[in-house]
Design an enzyme around this catalytic site. Structure first.
Site, PDB file in Angstrom:
ATOM      1  N   ALA A 141       0.962  -1.124  -0.008  1.00  0.00           N
ATOM      2  CA  ALA A 141       0.120  -0.252   0.083  1.00  0.00           C
ATOM      3  C   ALA A 141       0.678   1.488  -0.134  1.00  0.00           C
ATOM      4  CB  ALA A 141      -1.349  -0.061   1.464  1.00  0.00           C
ATOM      5  N   ASN A 146      -3.875  -6.523  -1.868  1.00  0.00           N
ATOM      6  CA  ASN A 146      -2.885  -5.853  -2.652  1.00  0.00           C
ATOM      7  C   ASN A 146      -1.761  -6.024  -3.325  1.00  0.00           C
ATOM      8  OD1 ASN A 146      -4.145  -3.003  -4.331  1.00  0.00           O
ATOM      9  ND2 ASN A 146      -1.928  -2.761  -2.463  1.00  0.00           N
ATOM     10  N   SER A 151      -8.918  -9.076 -11.108  1.00  0.00           N
ATOM     11  CA  SER A 151      -8.286  -8.141 -12.382  1.00  0.00           C
ATOM     12  C   SER A 151      -9.755  -8.537 -13.040  1.00  0.00           C
ATOM     13  CB  SER A 151      -7.291  -8.667 -12.626  1.00  0.00           C
ATOM     14  OG  SER A 151      -7.246  -8.273 -14.057  1.00  0.00           O
ATOM     15  N   TYR A 210      -0.208 -13.618 -15.300  1.00  0.00           N
ATOM     16  CA  TYR A 210      -1.020 -12.045 -14.536  1.00  0.00           C
ATOM     17  C   TYR A 210      -2.460 -12.711 -14.053  1.00  0.00           C
ATOM     18  CZ  TYR A 210      -2.765  -7.825 -12.867  1.00  0.00           C
ATOM     19  OH  TYR A 210      -3.468  -6.889 -12.026  1.00  0.00           O
ATOM     20  N   LYS A 215      -4.288 -13.562 -11.417  1.00  0.00           N
ATOM     21  CA  LYS A 215      -5.833 -13.009 -10.564  1.00  0.00           C
ATOM     22  C   LYS A 215      -7.061 -13.943 -10.524  1.00  0.00           C
ATOM     23  CE  LYS A 215      -3.582  -9.102  -9.551  1.00  0.00           C
ATOM     24  NZ  LYS A 215      -3.696  -9.180  -8.898  1.00  0.00           N
TER      25      LYS A 215
HETATM   26  P1  NAI Z   1       1.040  -0.188  -8.527  1.00  0.00           P
HETATM   27  O1  NAI Z   1       2.225  -1.370  -9.008  1.00  0.00           O
HETATM   28  O2  NAI Z   1       0.697   0.412  -8.459  1.00  0.00           O
HETATM   29  O3  NAI Z   1       1.203  -0.448  -6.362  1.00  0.00           O
HETATM   30  C1  NAI Z   1       1.861  -2.246  -6.321  1.00  0.00           C
HETATM   31  C2  NAI Z   1       2.407  -1.511  -5.122  1.00  0.00           C
HETATM   32  O4  NAI Z   1       2.496  -3.176  -4.475  1.00  0.00           O
HETATM   33  C3  NAI Z   1       3.914  -1.592  -5.126  1.00  0.00           C
HETATM   34  O5  NAI Z   1       3.935  -0.126  -3.685  1.00  0.00           O
HETATM   35  C4  NAI Z   1       4.869  -2.292  -4.552  1.00  0.00           C
HETATM   36  O6  NAI Z   1       6.019  -1.915  -4.602  1.00  0.00           O
HETATM   37  C5  NAI Z   1       4.287  -3.250  -4.387  1.00  0.00           C
HETATM   38  N1  NAI Z   1       4.919  -4.953  -3.731  1.00  0.00           N
HETATM   39  C6  NAI Z   1       4.402  -5.384  -5.158  1.00  0.00           C
HETATM   40  N2  NAI Z   1       5.818  -6.563  -4.718  1.00  0.00           N
HETATM   41  C7  NAI Z   1       5.484  -6.775  -3.385  1.00  0.00           C
HETATM   42  C8  NAI Z   1       5.575  -7.604  -3.065  1.00  0.00           C
HETATM   43  N3  NAI Z   1       5.988  -8.963  -3.168  1.00  0.00           N
HETATM   44  N4  NAI Z   1       4.978  -7.512  -1.111  1.00  0.00           N
HETATM   45  C9  NAI Z   1       4.301  -6.254  -0.496  1.00  0.00           C
HETATM   46  N5  NAI Z   1       4.652  -5.453  -1.514  1.00  0.00           N
HETATM   47  C10 NAI Z   1       4.546  -5.523  -2.536  1.00  0.00           C
HETATM   48  O7  NAI Z   1       0.086  -1.192  -8.376  1.00  0.00           O
HETATM   49  P2  NAI Z   1      -1.655  -1.195  -8.858  1.00  0.00           P
HETATM   50  O8  NAI Z   1      -2.402  -0.377  -9.523  1.00  0.00           O
HETATM   51  O9  NAI Z   1      -2.235  -0.535  -7.357  1.00  0.00           O
HETATM   52  O10 NAI Z   1      -2.167  -2.225  -8.539  1.00  0.00           O
HETATM   53  C11 NAI Z   1      -2.161  -2.703  -7.066  1.00  0.00           C
HETATM   54  C12 NAI Z   1      -3.256  -3.906  -7.246  1.00  0.00           C
HETATM   55  O11 NAI Z   1      -4.642  -3.722  -7.877  1.00  0.00           O
HETATM   56  C13 NAI Z   1      -2.809  -5.404  -7.794  1.00  0.00           C
HETATM   57  O12 NAI Z   1      -3.137  -6.513  -6.630  1.00  0.00           O
HETATM   58  C14 NAI Z   1      -2.633  -5.114  -8.953  1.00  0.00           C
HETATM   59  O13 NAI Z   1      -2.460  -6.283  -9.520  1.00  0.00           O
HETATM   60  C15 NAI Z   1      -4.788  -4.395  -8.793  1.00  0.00           C
HETATM   61  N6  NAI Z   1      -5.285  -4.130 -10.145  1.00  0.00           N
HETATM   62  C16 NAI Z   1      -4.671  -2.996 -10.512  1.00  0.00           C
HETATM   63  C17 NAI Z   1      -5.539  -2.867 -12.402  1.00  0.00           C
HETATM   64  C18 NAI Z   1      -4.652  -1.661 -12.539  1.00  0.00           C
HETATM   65  O14 NAI Z   1      -4.927  -0.923 -13.717  1.00  0.00           O
HETATM   66  N7  NAI Z   1      -3.611  -0.700 -11.697  1.00  0.00           N
HETATM   67  C19 NAI Z   1      -6.153  -3.579 -12.527  1.00  0.00           C
HETATM   68  C20 NAI Z   1      -6.486  -4.872 -11.871  1.00  0.00           C
HETATM   69  C21 NAI Z   1      -6.185  -5.059 -10.968  1.00  0.00           C
END
Ligand code: NAI
Length: 246
Positions: free
Chosen positions: A13, A90, A142, A155, A159
């Site tokens: 987060a 998340n 997703s 991915y 999901k």
């Molecule tokens: P983002 O890349 O902006 O943020 C993801 C966060 O998760 C980052 O702060 C990252 O450092 C952290 N992270 C990554 N690997 C990690 C780990 N192993 N342990 C702890 N933290 C970790 O991504 P966003 O867009 O905010 O996505 C959040 C969630 O929503 C994800 O699960 C993504 O797959 C899902 N999602 C996003 C969509 C989009 O269009 N942005 C669409 C559908 C789903």
């Protein structure tokens, strides 16, 4: 306040959707325990913004994909906050490429970070929530976990796994007052999607009937509904937040 004095754990987060979920929960009175890989500038800024809302906030550096680390975080949160009422799975990554070019490492990384992390944290909070006889578990799926997507087999599979995990957990824990739901966002404007080439971004928008990408705050509002008693009889569901994208 919809979440007064509740404790929420939100993984990954520091930024993006997770950050907006943390802020939305905090505005409704929840105390926030959030994780990310490291306490970088983004994580510090998130922590400060949450603290400014007057709730308790604590950051835990942890790799959500690691089973033992996830359990340690939950143990620590239970000790620091006294309860765990809400979990938001998340944390997520992409390693996009066509299946024929996909390496074993790209497959494994995405499954570990996106799907195993949700198992890790759900597994860790289960005894706590069962004892409390209440809890809400929300996991980020997703649109591609429902429809599949060329170039995202790893991915999309992770999901889709989130959806099956969620429905199973809802069935196992329903009698203990614990709910589990998934959110399936479409195309949301965060660092994850900004990494896509400009042309792909434009193409995506033409496929969305609402003709725009979603804001992370718009996903957070649905998470707030699922975290709170507004959804007290909603469990085992997948709510799509996608501007009518098929
Ligand atoms: P983002 O890349 O902006 O943020 C993801 C966060 O998760 C980052 O702060 C990252 O450092 C952290 N992270 C990554 N690997 C990690 C780990 N192993 N342990 C702890 N933290 C970790 O991504 P966003 O867009 O905010 O996505 C959040 C969630 O929503 C994800 O699960 C993504 O797959 C899902 N999602 C996003 C969509 C989009 O269009 N942005 C669409 C559908 C789903």
């Amino acid at each position: 306040m919809l979440l007064a004095s509740k404790t929420a754990i939100i993984t990954g987060a520091a930024r993006g959707i997770g950050k907006q979920i943390a802020l939305a929960f905090a505005r409704e009175g929840a105390n926030i325990a959030f994780t990310d890989l490291e306490l970088n500038e983004a994580a510090q800024a998130t922590r400060d913004e949450i603290a400014a809302l007057g709730v308790k906030v604590q950051f835990y550096a942890s790799n959500a994909a690691d089973f033992d680390e996830a359990h340690k975080v939950v143990e620590q949160v239970a000790a620091d906050f006294g309860s765990v009422d809400i979990l938001v799975n998340n944390a997520g990554i992409t390693r996009d490429t066509l299946l024929m070019r996909m390496t074993e490492q790209q497959w494994d990384q995405v499954i570990q970070v996106n799907l195993k992390s949700a198992f890790n944290f759900t597994h860790a909070v289960t005894p706590v929530m069962m004892r409390q006889r209440s809890g809400s578990i929300i996991s980020l799926s997703s649109v591609v976990g429902i429809n599949g997507n060329a170039g995202q087999a790893n991915y999309a599979a992770s999901k889709a796994g989130i959806i099956a995990l969620t429905k199973s957990v809802a069935k196992e824990l329903g009698s203990r007052g614990v709910r589990a739901n998934a959110i399936a966002p479409g195309f949301i404007l965060t660092d994850m999607t900004k990494a896509l080439p400009e042309e792909t971004l434009k193409q995506f928008v033409t496929l969305i009937p609402m003709r725009r990408g979603g804001e992370p705050e718009e996903v957070a509002k649905v998470a707030l509904f699922l975290a709170s008693d507004l959804s007290s009889y909603v469990s085992g569901q997948v709510i799509q937040v996608n501007g009518a994208m098929a």
